[in-house]
Write a protein that holds these residues in place. Structure first.
Motif, mmCIF file in Angstrom:
data_model
loop_
_atom_site.group_PDB
_atom_site.id
_atom_site.type_symbol
_atom_site.label_atom_id
_atom_site.label_comp_id
_atom_site.label_asym_id
_atom_site.label_seq_id
_atom_site.Cartn_x
_atom_site.Cartn_y
_atom_site.Cartn_z
ATOM 1 N N ARG A 1 1.889 -9.712 8.402
ATOM 2 C CA ARG A 1 2.728 -9.426 7.245
ATOM 3 C C ARG A 1 3.542 -8.174 7.570
ATOM 4 O O ARG A 1 3.026 -7.065 7.557
ATOM 5 N N ALA B 1 9.528 -8.681 5.154
ATOM 6 C CA ALA B 1 10.274 -8.125 4.022
ATOM 7 C C ALA B 1 11.014 -6.901 4.529
ATOM 8 O O ALA B 1 10.399 -5.991 5.093
ATOM 9 N N ALA C 1 -0.217 -5.315 1.276
ATOM 10 C CA ALA C 1 -0.583 -6.524 2.021
ATOM 11 C C ALA C 1 -0.169 -6.458 3.486
ATOM 12 O O ALA C 1 -0.578 -7.313 4.279
ATOM 13 N N ALA C 2 0.616 -5.455 3.851
ATOM 14 C CA ALA C 2 1.199 -5.407 5.191
ATOM 15 C C ALA C 2 0.144 -5.199 6.270
ATOM 16 O O ALA C 2 -0.838 -4.474 6.078
ATOM 17 N N TYR D 1 13.311 -3.654 3.736
ATOM 18 C CA TYR D 1 13.773 -2.716 2.719
ATOM 19 C C TYR D 1 14.681 -1.645 3.324
ATOM 20 O O TYR D 1 14.743 -0.519 2.834
ATOM 21 N N VAL E 1 6.686 -5.501 7.301
ATOM 22 C CA VAL E 1 7.561 -4.815 6.352
ATOM 23 C C VAL E 1 8.411 -3.812 7.131
ATOM 24 O O VAL E 1 7.924 -3.120 8.024
ATOM 25 N N LYS F 1 10.724 -13.358 2.607
ATOM 26 C CA LYS F 1 11.719 -12.664 1.803
ATOM 27 C C LYS F 1 12.752 -12.058 2.733
ATOM 28 O O LYS F 1 12.434 -11.323 3.639
ATOM 29 N N THR G 1 5.164 -13.272 7.908
ATOM 30 C CA THR G 1 6.172 -13.106 6.868
ATOM 31 C C THR G 1 6.882 -11.780 7.121
ATOM 32 O O THR G 1 6.372 -10.916 7.848
ATOM 33 N N LYS H 1 6.916 -4.510 -6.389
ATOM 34 C CA LYS H 1 6.901 -5.501 -5.313
ATOM 35 C C LYS H 1 6.831 -4.817 -3.954
ATOM 36 O O LYS H 1 6.114 -5.261 -3.046
ATOM 37 N N ILE H 2 7.580 -3.728 -3.787
ATOM 38 C CA ILE H 2 7.526 -2.983 -2.531
ATOM 39 C C ILE H 2 6.098 -2.481 -2.285
ATOM 40 O O ILE H 2 5.564 -2.580 -1.178
ATOM 41 N N ASP I 1 3.913 -5.293 -1.234
ATOM 42 C CA ASP I 1 4.178 -5.669 0.151
ATOM 43 C C ASP I 1 3.532 -4.688 1.124
ATOM 44 O O ASP I 1 2.999 -5.083 2.169
#
Length: 406
Positions: free
Chosen positions: A31, A73, A128-129, A75, A33, A2, A71, A121-122, A125
């Motif tokens: 993962r 993400a 799962a981080a 923010y 973030v 993402k 992955t 969703k945040i 994430d």
């Protein structure tokens, strides 16, 4: 991956030589973030909402891919303060829907509503981080800090610093508490705040250094308050690296305090060394792309070829770099690549390939004979071949690098 790495207007998107080398890089996926302000985004002056930044977080993501699947993400929100981040994470923890204006008034980032549009969703994430990085606090002191410092005496400076650090401590502590409520095992890395004030501004420089040192000490105290309770928080010492290099690492000559590319590279290096103990700075920005498998860059005189939007590579060199075997049928002009029970069969000039016995249409150019460095080589579509064999392929546009991991 993402990618929320598009931009703030004033203020992401994005082969080991032996099979054993690929396998060594195939631990559980990282993962990643990112939270924070415009530094989390990778902002530099002159960018627009259509720009693709290449900040510290993009580089940290690349370093993660050098260690295996990953992955990301992002923010980050331009102009965000520690109070805004606290509000954001509280809403995430509570499952509350919010808008950018709920974080703080007059946010300059036009993406703010988009970034916080899906707090569920945040939260997912974060849950799962395995890794979170944070840059926050610079906007707490305001954009006029250099002018303000000119007018501060020692007592004013001490009072300002005490207020700033108390607010910062309260907000970051709350932010971390909410993160660990969602995921008690995640590793969190937070940068201290560098000073952009150049050394030739002697009076302001000394005051800014005092604020910088206090910030670093305060963040260290926050780190210790969490680590003593077995939470994984690490203060990343960015500020010290900028001392004496303010003009080299920032856009201060353009009256902008954001890091330039050298500054973002240094921040990424410090984060990576805190996270993994090392930093790879040898990712070449070659034409058309660099291919890295299992953390190692392919070394061959037969370079990848960019055809349309697809990357083609010489069949045998890259297949064997993956640890795969290649069988060639000269009669049908078909190569069958096998790895770990999977197989991909590709025929020269055919737009159909076979993945584990199932025919698939190629939407890119077909495998073909290609003149490379004076030799005719069989070139095949990299992503189709690698993913057909079960590998993960991630492409980072900013450095033109394809990362392949098992």
């Amino acid at each position: 991956m993402k990618r929320l790495f598009s931009l703030w207007l004033a203020c992401f998107l994005v082969f080991a030589c032996l099979a054993s080398s690929v396998s060594a890089a195939s631990a559980a996926p990282e993962r990643y973030v990112v939270f924070g302000d415009s530094i989390a985004i990778g902002f530099e002056p002159g960018m627009t909402v259509d720009s693709i930044p290449y900040g510290y977080s993009d580089r940290v993501y690349e370093q993660a891919l050098l260690h295996g699947r990953a992955t990301a993400a992002n923010y980050g929100i331009g102009g965000l303060t520690s109070a805004g981040l606290k509000t954001m994470l509280q809403a995430v923890a509570d499952g509350k829907k919010i808008k950018g204006s709920d974080l703080q008034p007059s946010l300059p980032d036009p993406r703010a509503d988009q970034v916080v549009s899906d707090t569920a969703k945040i939260k997912a994430d974060i849950a799962a981080a395995t890794l979170i990085t944070i840059t926050i606090g610079g906007n707490d002191i305001g954009s006029k800090i250099i002018t303000d410092l000119q007018n501060m005496n020692d007592a004013d400076l001490d009072a300002f610093a005490a207020t700033w650090m108390k607010t910062y401590t309260d907000n970051v502590t709350s932010t971390l508490q909410n993160i660990f409520t969602i995921n008690k095992n995640v590793r969190v890395y937070i940068a201290d705040q560098y000073s952009p004030v150049p050394a030739f501004m002697k009076a302001e420089y000394a005051k800014a250094q005092k604020l910088k040192d206090l910030f670093t000490a305060t963040l260290k105290q926050i780190e210790q308050s969490f680590t003593k309770n077995n939470f994984k928080v690490t203060a990343v010492p960015v500020a010290a690296a900028f001392v004496g290099s303010e003009g080299t690492f920032t856009h201060i000559a353009e009256k902008d305090i954001h890091p330039n590319q050298s500054g973002y590279e240094k921040i990424a290096e410090l984060f990576a060394k805190s996270i993994w103990g090392d930093y790879r700075d040898d990712l070449a920005k070659t034409d058309p792309i660099t291919v890295v498998v299992g953390g190692r860059t392919i070394a061959t005189p037969h370079l990848p070829a960019l055809i349309g939007d697809s990357t083609f590579v010489p069949l045998r060199e890259y297949s064997e770099a993956l640890g795969a075997t290649v069988d060639w049928n000269d009669e049908t002009k078909t190569a069958t690549v096998r790895y770990n029970g999977s197989s991909v069969a590709l025929t020269l000039d055919s737009t159909t390939i076979s993945v584990n016995g199932t025919a698939k249409q190629i939407e890119t150019a077909a495998p073909h004979a290609h003149d490379s460095n004076g030799e005719m080589k069989t070139y095949i579509p990299l992503r189709l071949m690698a993913e057909g064999l079960g590998f993960d392929v991630q492409y980072v546009q900013q450095s033109r690098t394809a990362f392949i991991n098992s």
